[in-house]
Design an enzyme around this catalytic site. Structure first.
Site, PDB file in Angstrom:
ATOM      1  CG  HIS A  62      25.498  86.324  67.380  1.00 52.61           C
ATOM      2  ND1 HIS A  62      25.235  86.263  68.729  1.00 52.61           N
ATOM      3  CD2 HIS A  62      25.612  87.651  67.081  1.00 52.61           C
ATOM      4  CE1 HIS A  62      25.182  87.494  69.229  1.00 52.61           C
ATOM      5  NE2 HIS A  62      25.408  88.349  68.248  1.00 52.61           N
ATOM      6  CE1 TYR A  63      25.978  78.176  67.528  1.00 50.55           C
ATOM      7  CE2 TYR A  63      28.171  77.726  66.686  1.00 50.55           C
ATOM      8  CZ  TYR A  63      27.188  77.522  67.634  1.00 50.55           C
ATOM      9  OH  TYR A  63      27.407  76.665  68.682  1.00 50.55           O
ATOM     10  CB  THR A  64      21.105  80.786  63.365  1.00 43.66           C
ATOM     11  OG1 THR A  64      21.548  79.705  62.522  1.00 43.66           O
ATOM     12  CG2 THR A  64      21.089  82.095  62.576  1.00 43.66           C
ATOM     13  CD  GLU A 127      22.134  85.256  65.615  1.00 47.27           C
ATOM     14  OE1 GLU A 127      22.665  84.176  65.251  1.00 47.27           O
ATOM     15  OE2 GLU A 127      21.831  85.514  66.791  1.00 47.27           O
ATOM     16  CG  HIS A 169      27.129  85.437  71.314  1.00 48.13           C
ATOM     17  ND1 HIS A 169      25.949  84.726  71.217  1.00 48.13           N
ATOM     18  CD2 HIS A 169      26.954  86.287  72.353  1.00 48.13           C
ATOM     19  CE1 HIS A 169      25.112  85.139  72.152  1.00 48.13           C
ATOM     20  NE2 HIS A 169      25.691  86.077  72.865  1.00 48.13           N
ATOM     21  CG  ASP A 179      27.241  82.007  69.143  1.00 53.12           C
ATOM     22  OD1 ASP A 179      27.344  81.872  70.367  1.00 53.12           O
ATOM     23  OD2 ASP A 179      26.567  82.918  68.614  1.00 53.12           O
TER      24      ASP A 179
END
Length: 293
Positions: A62-64, A127, A169, A179
């Site tokens: 994921h990215y945050t 993340e 994700h 993401d």
């Protein structure tokens, strides 16, 4: 000193400063990190047991998608937010563990992959600190990507996770998520043994499948996406759900153009990806003992 103040400092200054954890309270129990590359443990309040004692066999990246790392860590750790992840990888390459790998972190949400709907129970969530599409979508620093690779390689080795089970994700929730997005360097990860990837076919003019199309060609596309693992309706109708899955596929495997249209390049890349899925080793039957003469 909060993480948000790091933005104006150099990398070496970043690495010297401790991570703040003002949201930790007494009932958050610490644990021994699962990976040797972890620099800090900040226990999250948000986790549970893996259902049916399921062992994780997937990694989801994921990215945050938040303004800074401090805000992201606070949200992933505070009770009541109902979100968490096993690991957070900071821009400077430090890795923070929030949830023990044996426990079920809450990172995937409503999702699907290869028949699985409880992705949280079968996966490890990572993340990656990046503002994402809502905050300018900066490039991922090379130090951060090197840390992601090291972390994922260790997880894959410990857990016996195959390359094609390292996913975005957006792969598992294409209707909701983008993401880690089209800037994420999947090719670089794959060259280090993390994730499945093929060189995308060159983008050219020609026939394409788009919203409103129907028939055998659309059904074949949907069947191929489903065969790889995507949750796509197999109706022969190129609807909005199909376009969302195609866009997710493009973000991961053909990022030069993400438009949800199945052009020649997208179709060729999908075929090549399916043909290159690593096969499990054949079952070896022991040879009968031979006589010595």
């Amino acid at each position: 000193m909060v993480l948000g103040s790091f933005a104006s400092d150099g990398v070496e200054s970043k690495r010297r400063r401790p991570l703040p954890s003002p949201w930790i309270h007494a009932r958050m129990v610490s644990f021994t990190p699962d990976s040797s590359v972890v620099s800090d443990v900040i226990p999250s309040a948000n986790y549970g047991d893996r259902r049916n004692n399921r062992a994780p066999d997937m990694v989801v990246l994921h990215y945050t998608g938040m303004e800074d790392a401090d805000g992201a860590l606070a949200r992933l750790c505070k009770a009541g937010t109902e979100v968490s992840a096993h690991y957070v990888v900071l821009e400077d390459g430090r890795i923070v563990q929030l949830v023990a790998e044996a426990r079920r972190a809450w990172h995937a949400g409503s999702s699907f992959w290869a028949g699985e709907t409880d992705i949280n129970s079968c996966s490890i969530g990572v993340e990656i600190v990046n503002g994402g599409h809502d905050w300018g979508y900066p490039d991922f620093p090379s130090r951060q990507i090197a840390a992601v690779i090291a972390l994922c390689r260790g997880i894959m080795l410990r857990r016996g996770i195959v390359r094609q089970r390292v996913l975005a994700h957006s792969d598992i929730a294409p209707d909701r998520k983008k993401d880690p997005g089209e800037k994420f360097p999947w090719r670089l990860l794959a060259s280090s043994g993390v994730g499945h990837w093929v060189r995308p076919a060159r983008i050219t003019d020609g026939d394409r499948l788009d919203l409103g199309a129907n028939g055998e060609a659309v059904l074949s596309l949907q069947e191929q996406l489903h065969s790889y693992g995507y949750g796509v309706p197999r109706t022969g109708q190129y609807d909005s759900a199909t376009a969302e899955v195609v866009a997710a596929f493009q973000r991961h495997f053909r990022p030069e153009r993400v438009d949800g249209t199945a052009d020649i390049s997208t179709l060729a890349t999908l075929r090549a990806l399916l043909e290159s899925v690593p096969q499990p080793p054949p079952h070896l039957t022991p040879l009968p003992p031979h006589s010595m003469t």
